[in-house]
Scaffold this motif. Structure first.
Motif, mmCIF file in Angstrom:
data_model
loop_
_atom_site.group_PDB
_atom_site.id
_atom_site.type_symbol
_atom_site.label_atom_id
_atom_site.label_comp_id
_atom_site.label_asym_id
_atom_site.label_seq_id
_atom_site.Cartn_x
_atom_site.Cartn_y
_atom_site.Cartn_z
ATOM 1 N N UNK A 224 36.774 58.738 78.186
ATOM 2 C CA UNK A 224 36.856 58.162 76.841
ATOM 3 C C UNK A 224 38.165 57.388 76.715
ATOM 4 N N UNK A 225 38.054 56.083 76.517
ATOM 5 C CA UNK A 225 39.240 55.234 76.380
ATOM 6 C C UNK A 225 39.649 55.048 74.915
ATOM 7 N N UNK A 240 33.732 54.232 76.391
ATOM 8 C CA UNK A 240 33.821 55.031 77.623
ATOM 9 C C UNK A 240 33.974 54.087 78.803
ATOM 10 N N UNK A 241 35.008 54.324 79.587
ATOM 11 C CA UNK A 241 35.211 53.571 80.832
ATOM 12 C C UNK A 241 34.498 54.327 81.957
ATOM 13 N N UNK A 242 33.452 53.695 82.519
ATOM 14 C CA UNK A 242 32.668 54.344 83.571
ATOM 15 C C UNK A 242 33.171 54.011 84.978
ATOM 16 N N UNK A 243 34.159 53.136 85.085
ATOM 17 C CA UNK A 243 34.580 52.679 86.404
ATOM 18 C C UNK A 243 33.637 51.603 86.919
ATOM 19 N N UNK A 261 40.857 60.076 76.339
ATOM 20 C CA UNK A 261 41.302 60.657 77.602
ATOM 21 C C UNK A 261 40.390 61.733 78.148
ATOM 22 N N UNK A 262 39.367 62.112 77.385
ATOM 23 C CA UNK A 262 38.469 63.188 77.828
ATOM 24 C C UNK A 262 37.449 62.654 78.834
ATOM 25 N N UNK A 263 37.187 63.435 79.887
ATOM 26 C CA UNK A 263 36.146 63.079 80.851
ATOM 27 C C UNK A 263 34.798 63.566 80.340
ATOM 28 N N UNK A 264 33.787 62.729 80.483
ATOM 29 C CA UNK A 264 32.450 63.092 80.023
ATOM 30 C C UNK A 264 31.439 62.848 81.136
#
Length: 325
Positions: A224-225, A240-243, A261-264
């Motif tokens: 989460x950006x 959300x930054x997925x790469x 900053x949370x990973x989802x």
């Protein structure tokens, strides 16, 4: 038995035995022994050169040579088998693995190239079987090189496979609102009528109409950006930054279920449908970015929709109607 010679003695009118002189007897014996030795030497040399007679050492060397020839034939068969198996692996590597993972095939001349430069085999020259020894050594070295190249290629494929798995998990590939909770797909990507100005403008995402408080799901793995209301018109929204260049955006939320900053993971509940910001009614406005450019989200629902559901959504998304934001 030697013959006895006689002569006739006219004085005694009788035959007398001839007594050979001692010196002549010695000479005859010497001549006989010399001739015997000479012919004996000739016979021995002839037998040795014609291999009629072999010494124990020669017999041992011949047995060892026969064994080495057998071992060489066995090695030759093994080399052929190894080369055939390796060729099969190389073909699958080029025509299946590397194509699937979008990697360039390795040219055959690179795989099977020899070694140039100085004479690497000078120490093997000068023997009866030098040609065979040198040729076998070359084959072994080329086979070894092919195995090293193939081993590195498989390491690369394994790395690409891991990255491919991560990529497939990261791509936003499901619908952010489930069909069971969806009232309708109100508007798609493209030119639409603005609900406030009624002017025709570009709608950069998809609108999913659903009751307020309907769960919104992350469409792919990522970080989460943003989870704020700092962008004009979006109200409470999440990015959300997925790469791999992919970003997804979820707008007009009533509240958040994640923080910056949370990973989802794909399918995690990240927020709930609302009507904050520039919105006419409760709905989710959903966008996808690739390398900073907005793209149509309709192409990214293969992970959650059946063929019939996708066709129905595609038909609705292409209708030029009024958007909800």
């Amino acid at each position: 038995m030697s013959k006895v010679k006689y002569y006739y003695d006219s004085e005694t009118l009788s035959y007398r035995k001839i007594e050979p002189k001692k010196s002549r007897k010695i000479r005859n014996i010497a001549l006989f022994l010399t001739a015997a030795a000479f012919f004996g030497a000739i016979i021995v040399l002839a037998l040795m050169n014609l291999n009629f007679v072999s010494t124990p050492r020669e017999l041992s060397q011949r047995r060892e040579l026969k064994n080495l020839e057998f071992q060489f034939e066995h090695l030759d068969r093994k080399l052929k088998q190894m080369s055939e198996v390796l060729t099969n692996i190389e073909e699958r590597d080029n025509n299946i693995y590397r194509i699937y993972f979008e990697a360039n095939p390795i040219p055959e001349e690179q795989r099977k190239a020899g070694f140039g430069g100085v004479n690497r085999y000078a120490s093997l020259e000068g023997y009866n079987n030098s040609d065979i020894i040198i040729e076998t050594t070359k084959r072994l070295e080329i086979l070894q090189k092919r195995m090293v190249i193939q081993s590195r290629s498989l390491d690369e494929i394994a790395k690409l496979g891991a990255e491919k798995e991560q990529l497939l998990a990261a791509i936003p590939a499901i619908q952010p609102v489930s069909n069971e909770e969806l009232s309708r797909m109100a508007s798609g990507f493209g030119w639409r009528s603005d609900p406030f100005t009624k002017a025709r403008k570009m709608h950069w995402g998809m609108d999913f109409t659903a009751p307020r408080g309907t769960p919104i799901y992350a469409s792919g793995d990522g970080v989460v950006k943003r989870a704020d209301n700092g962008s004009s018109g979006y109200g409470k929204h999440i990015r959300i930054d997925h790469g791999y260049g992919y970003t997804s955006l979820y707008a007009h939320l009533s509240k958040y279920n994640v923080k910056r900053g949370q990973k989802v993971k794909r399918g995690d509940i990240i927020g709930f449908v609302g009507s904050t910001g520039r919105s006419q009614a409760p709905h989710l406005h959903y966008e996808i970015f690739k390398d900073g450019q907005r793209i149509n989200p309709i192409n990214f629902y293969y992970g959650s929709l059946s063929t019939d559901e996708f066709k129905a959504m595609l038909q609705l998304a292409t209708q030029e109607n009024q958007s909800l934001d």
